[in-house]
Design an enzyme around this catalytic site. Structure first.
Site, mmCIF file in Angstrom:
data_model
loop_
_atom_site.group_PDB
_atom_site.id
_atom_site.type_symbol
_atom_site.label_atom_id
_atom_site.label_comp_id
_atom_site.label_asym_id
_atom_site.label_seq_id
_atom_site.Cartn_x
_atom_site.Cartn_y
_atom_site.Cartn_z
ATOM 1 N N ASP A 37 0.854 -1.181 0.000
ATOM 2 C CA ASP A 37 0.000 0.000 0.000
ATOM 3 C C ASP A 37 0.899 1.242 0.000
ATOM 4 O O ASP A 37 1.767 1.371 0.848
ATOM 5 C CB ASP A 37 -0.876 -0.039 1.271
ATOM 6 C CG ASP A 37 -1.863 1.108 1.311
ATOM 7 O OD1 ASP A 37 -2.230 1.625 0.240
ATOM 8 O OD2 ASP A 37 -2.262 1.482 2.433
ATOM 9 N N ASP A 54 -3.645 2.490 -5.571
ATOM 10 C CA ASP A 54 -2.345 2.476 -4.888
ATOM 11 C C ASP A 54 -2.112 1.269 -3.997
ATOM 12 O O ASP A 54 -1.270 1.314 -3.115
ATOM 13 C CB ASP A 54 -2.170 3.767 -4.080
ATOM 14 C CG ASP A 54 -2.950 3.727 -2.781
ATOM 15 O OD1 ASP A 54 -4.053 3.174 -2.774
ATOM 16 O OD2 ASP A 54 -2.433 4.251 -1.776
ATOM 17 N N GLU A 55 -2.839 0.192 -4.196
ATOM 18 C CA GLU A 55 -2.543 -0.995 -3.389
ATOM 19 C C GLU A 55 -2.844 -2.274 -4.155
ATOM 20 O O GLU A 55 -3.674 -2.292 -5.053
ATOM 21 C CB GLU A 55 -3.308 -0.973 -2.054
ATOM 22 C CG GLU A 55 -4.788 -0.916 -2.217
ATOM 23 C CD GLU A 55 -5.520 -0.893 -0.876
ATOM 24 O OE1 GLU A 55 -5.197 -1.698 0.006
ATOM 25 O OE2 GLU A 55 -6.435 -0.064 -0.739
HETATM 26 MG MG LIG Z 1 -2.489 3.967 0.349
#
Ligand SMILES: [Mg+2]
Length: 381
Positions: A9, A103-104
């Site tokens: 993350d 974003d992960e």
């Molecule tokens: Mg994040």
């Protein structure tokens, strides 16, 4: 064989990208999010978090807590660009990648010991590559399953690396509060408290009947998670189930015409996304959040597949006719689901061909000059 799953993350992703691109912003509180009076914080830098600012907080509140912060509207195209770079690195380092959001991602690295000695090395190498090649930090969780990996990555943010081994999993999570389990919110927490259950460990050992009372048909799943068990596989990216857009209005809407104008705009945005991804769909859903925050959704299906703005608009307006908007509408959303590959299955009818051509022309303009280049007039009124 013990499974090994990485959850990676990015740290304060949008804010970090802004700081990456603009050195003047580094070390300063950055708040990315909606700028209007009803906007919410999307991401804030760690410097801003010190003042109590967090994601999903109203921007107005964030301004009060941290008035000297830099407030930015966000540059989605740029975040997507960086996201692609990150996902490319994941793909080069692990055989199976499931992107969860911009974003992960989960990475299944089971059995990679044979190639790299220790699966931990994969996590370290990815951290290093993201730092060297992109200039950002991320937090990594390594564990025998998705649930534990996601929990682990969250424990030492930013720039963390947390490992939960198979043997230690149960002891590791036992003292954590039940809300650390995804999906357990404050309501379930309060109910569990009445039975004296506050930690994950207590939930793991709790009487089945109590767990059933609180979680219904999800009881078994929740209790297995509390025991650190989760056999969900890491699944590489799958097709979306639906595509849509929604807007919260600056001022509540009260008339049919106002709602219709908003739906026209949303239908255009939804259609554009649908065609850009190469889909058509069969069902249109209208979401309405009223002034009092009550939310309803209404759906309607067409006989054939649709992907044109006009077709989405006509069905969404039909749904609006059955809604009592008179007391004030705070949010409207238009979504298309039951997606199929390929834009429009009903090619060949003259009317439809014209529609498709017009939509394609607009798409080209939007792709070249940005989505705000063109707004539809109320031609269909
Ligand atoms: Mg994040």
């Amino acid at each position: 064989m013990v499974r090994w799953i990485l959850h990676i993350d990015m740290d304060a992703f949008f804010a970090s990208v802004e700081q990456l691109d603009n050195p003047e912003l580094r070390g300063k509180p950055i708040i990315v999010g909606g700028q209007s009076c009803r906007g919410v914080v999307s991401t804030c830098s760690y410097e801003a978090r010190k003042f109590g600012v967090h994601s999903a907080m109203p921007t107005v509140e964030a301004r009060r807590l941290c008035p000297h912060a830099e407030f930015l509207p966000g540059r989605m195209w740029r975040y997507k660009e960086v996201s692609c770079e990150i996902m490319r690195i994941f793909g080069e380092e692990a055989p199976v990648v499931e992107q969860l959001s911009i974003d992960e991602a989960f990475l299944d690295v089971t059995g990679m010991e044979r190639l790299c000695g220790d699966v931990r090395n994969i996590g370290w190498r990815i951290k290093e590559r993201i730092k060297n090649e992109i200039g950002l930090t991320c937090s990594v969780g390594l564990a025998p399953n998705k649930f534990l990996a996601k929990m682990a990555s969250d424990l030492q943010k930013p720039d963390g690396f947390t490992i939960i081994t198979h043997e230690k999993a149960r002891d590791f999570i036992a003292p954590l509060p039940v809300t650390k389990i995804f999906g357990i919110g404050s309501a379930a927490r309060n109910t569990l408290l009445q039975y004296g259950i506050a930690t994950i460990g207590q939930l793991a050992k709790a009487d089945k009947r109590i767990v059933q009372k609180v979680f219904g048909k999800n009881a078994d799943k929740v209790q297995l998670l509390a025991q650190g068990l989760d056999d969900r596989p890491v699944v590489p990216e799958t097709a979306p189930k639906s595509i849509g857009r929604e807007t919260t209005f600056e001022k509540d809407l009260f008339t049919f015409d106002e709602c219709k104008a908003a739906i026209l705009e949303l239908s255009g945005q939804t259609g554009f996304r649908l065609r850009k991804k190469g889909y058509s769909g069969r069902t249109v859903t209208l979401k309405v959040k009223f002034k009092d925050f009550k939310t309803i959704t209404r759906s309607i299906s067409s006989e054939g597949d649709i992907s044109c703005d006009e077709e989405i608009f006509v069905l969404a307006v039909k749904l609006l006719q059955g809604v009592s908007y008179q007391n004030g509408v705070r949010l409207l959303g238009v979504t298309v689901s039951h997606l199929q590959d390929g834009s429009c299955g009903t090619l060949g009818f003259e009317e439809n061909t014209k529609l498709l051509q017009r939509n394609a022309t607009i798409d080209n303009l939007k792709k070249r000059f940005g989505e705000n280049i063109i707004h539809r007039g109320g031609r269909h009124s």
